[in-house]
Motif scaffolding. Structure first.
Motif, PDB file in Angstrom:
ATOM      1  N   SER A 234     -17.925 -22.038  13.607  1.00  0.00           N
ATOM      2  CA  SER A 234     -17.559 -21.068  14.642  1.00  0.00           C
ATOM      3  C   SER A 234     -17.889 -21.567  16.044  1.00  0.00           C
ATOM      4  O   SER A 234     -18.971 -22.096  16.298  1.00  0.00           O
ATOM      5  CB  SER A 234     -18.293 -19.750  14.386  1.00  0.00           C
ATOM      6  OG  SER A 234     -17.989 -18.821  15.388  1.00  0.00           O
TER       7      SER A 234
ATOM      8  N   THR B 293     -12.946 -19.260  15.094  1.00  0.00           N
ATOM      9  CA  THR B 293     -13.530 -17.932  15.301  1.00  0.00           C
ATOM     10  C   THR B 293     -14.641 -17.698  14.271  1.00  0.00           C
ATOM     11  O   THR B 293     -14.700 -18.385  13.248  1.00  0.00           O
ATOM     12  CB  THR B 293     -12.466 -16.824  15.141  1.00  0.00           C
ATOM     13  OG1 THR B 293     -12.063 -16.763  13.773  1.00  0.00           O
ATOM     14  CG2 THR B 293     -11.260 -17.078  16.043  1.00  0.00           C
TER      15      THR B 293
ATOM     16  N   GLN C 167      -9.773 -23.172  18.780  1.00  0.00           N
ATOM     17  CA  GLN C 167     -11.175 -22.786  18.650  1.00  0.00           C
ATOM     18  C   GLN C 167     -11.353 -22.035  17.341  1.00  0.00           C
ATOM     19  O   GLN C 167     -10.529 -21.199  16.971  1.00  0.00           O
ATOM     20  CB  GLN C 167     -11.605 -21.909  19.818  1.00  0.00           C
ATOM     21  CG  GLN C 167     -13.068 -21.555  19.771  1.00  0.00           C
ATOM     22  CD  GLN C 167     -13.550 -20.947  21.079  1.00  0.00           C
ATOM     23  OE1 GLN C 167     -12.758 -20.625  21.949  1.00  0.00           O
ATOM     24  NE2 GLN C 167     -14.848 -20.804  21.213  1.00  0.00           N
TER      25      GLN C 167
ATOM     26  N   ASP D 175      -8.010 -19.778  16.966  1.00  0.00           N
ATOM     27  CA  ASP D 175      -7.536 -19.137  18.176  1.00  0.00           C
ATOM     28  C   ASP D 175      -7.252 -20.243  19.179  1.00  0.00           C
ATOM     29  O   ASP D 175      -7.856 -21.324  19.110  1.00  0.00           O
ATOM     30  CB  ASP D 175      -8.593 -18.175  18.726  1.00  0.00           C
ATOM     31  CG  ASP D 175      -8.039 -17.207  19.757  1.00  0.00           C
ATOM     32  OD1 ASP D 175      -6.803 -17.184  19.956  1.00  0.00           O
ATOM     33  OD2 ASP D 175      -8.840 -16.476  20.369  1.00  0.00           O
TER      34      ASP D 175
ATOM     35  N   ASN E  95      -3.200 -19.218  10.657  1.00  0.00           N
ATOM     36  CA  ASN E  95      -4.131 -18.172  10.230  1.00  0.00           C
ATOM     37  C   ASN E  95      -3.610 -17.445   8.994  1.00  0.00           C
ATOM     38  O   ASN E  95      -4.389 -17.083   8.107  1.00  0.00           O
ATOM     39  CB  ASN E  95      -4.400 -17.191  11.368  1.00  0.00           C
ATOM     40  CG  ASN E  95      -5.367 -17.753  12.382  1.00  0.00           C
ATOM     41  OD1 ASN E  95      -6.141 -18.665  12.093  1.00  0.00           O
ATOM     42  ND2 ASN E  95      -5.313 -17.228  13.591  1.00  0.00           N
TER      43      ASN E  95
END
Length: 179
Positions: A57, A75, A73, A81, A40
């Motif tokens: 998303s 976001t 996953q 995440d 990230n």
């Protein structure tokens, strides 16, 4: 006679370690969280990457190498995440090469490992774009901590070391498949 690589003993080392006791679940979870934080951090330096991921998303990608896997996953902000291990992935990405030494040798030559992909084609194309276009700017991160001039010097040295390692690996018999 073809010379043998001095690193052949490493080929079986990882397999011997991996077949031994497995790390505790909490440690695996913490390492995965740290990996997501790092990814990230890199993504946040590339607004276009976040925008492209944001369009995916809610999608889940499961990345697998040997017995290790991580479900990620997307976001709404275009970041990553950890997804539940039981979540059904939209995309499965598996590193086909099982030897970490072979992966490292390929990376030193600038090669990407062989990847097996199964799932949503559009999602796979976005992930492929990320792999091809997003890079960690180590020098910029260092500059925030130690200043521009020292960061530039460290970055220059790191680039020269990386180039020397690539040249060394390219000259080794094991990098040409002679072993």
């Amino acid at each position: 006679m073809t010379p043998k690589s001095p690193f052949t003993f490493l080929d079986g080392l990882f397999e011997r370690i991996a077949s031994g006791p497995q790390p505790p679940e909490w440690l695996v979870h913490e390492v995965q969280h740290r990996a997501v934080l790092f990814l990230n951090h890199v993504l946040m330096q590339e607004p276009e990457a976040m925008e492209r991921l944001g369009s995916q998303s809610g999608r889940i990608a499961r990345v697998q190498w040997r017995a290790y896997s991580m479900a990620l996953q997307i976001t709404p902000a275009g970041l990553l995440d950890l997804a539940s291990a039981s979540a059904t992935p939209d995309l499965r990405i598996e590193v086909a090469e099982s030897s970490p030494l072979s992966i490292a040798k390929g990376a030193m030559r600038g090669d990407k490992p062989t990847i097996l992909i199964d799932g949503d084609v559009k999602f796979a194309a976005e992930i492929n774009w990320l792999v091809d276009n997003v890079r960690w700017d180590l020098e910029e991160d260092l500059a925030r901590i130690i200043g521009d001039a020292p960061a530039y010097a460290i970055g220059s040295v790191a680039k020269r070391v990386a180039q020397a390692l690539r040249s060394f690996v390219a000259s080794m018999p094991f990098s040409r498949g002679d072993v």
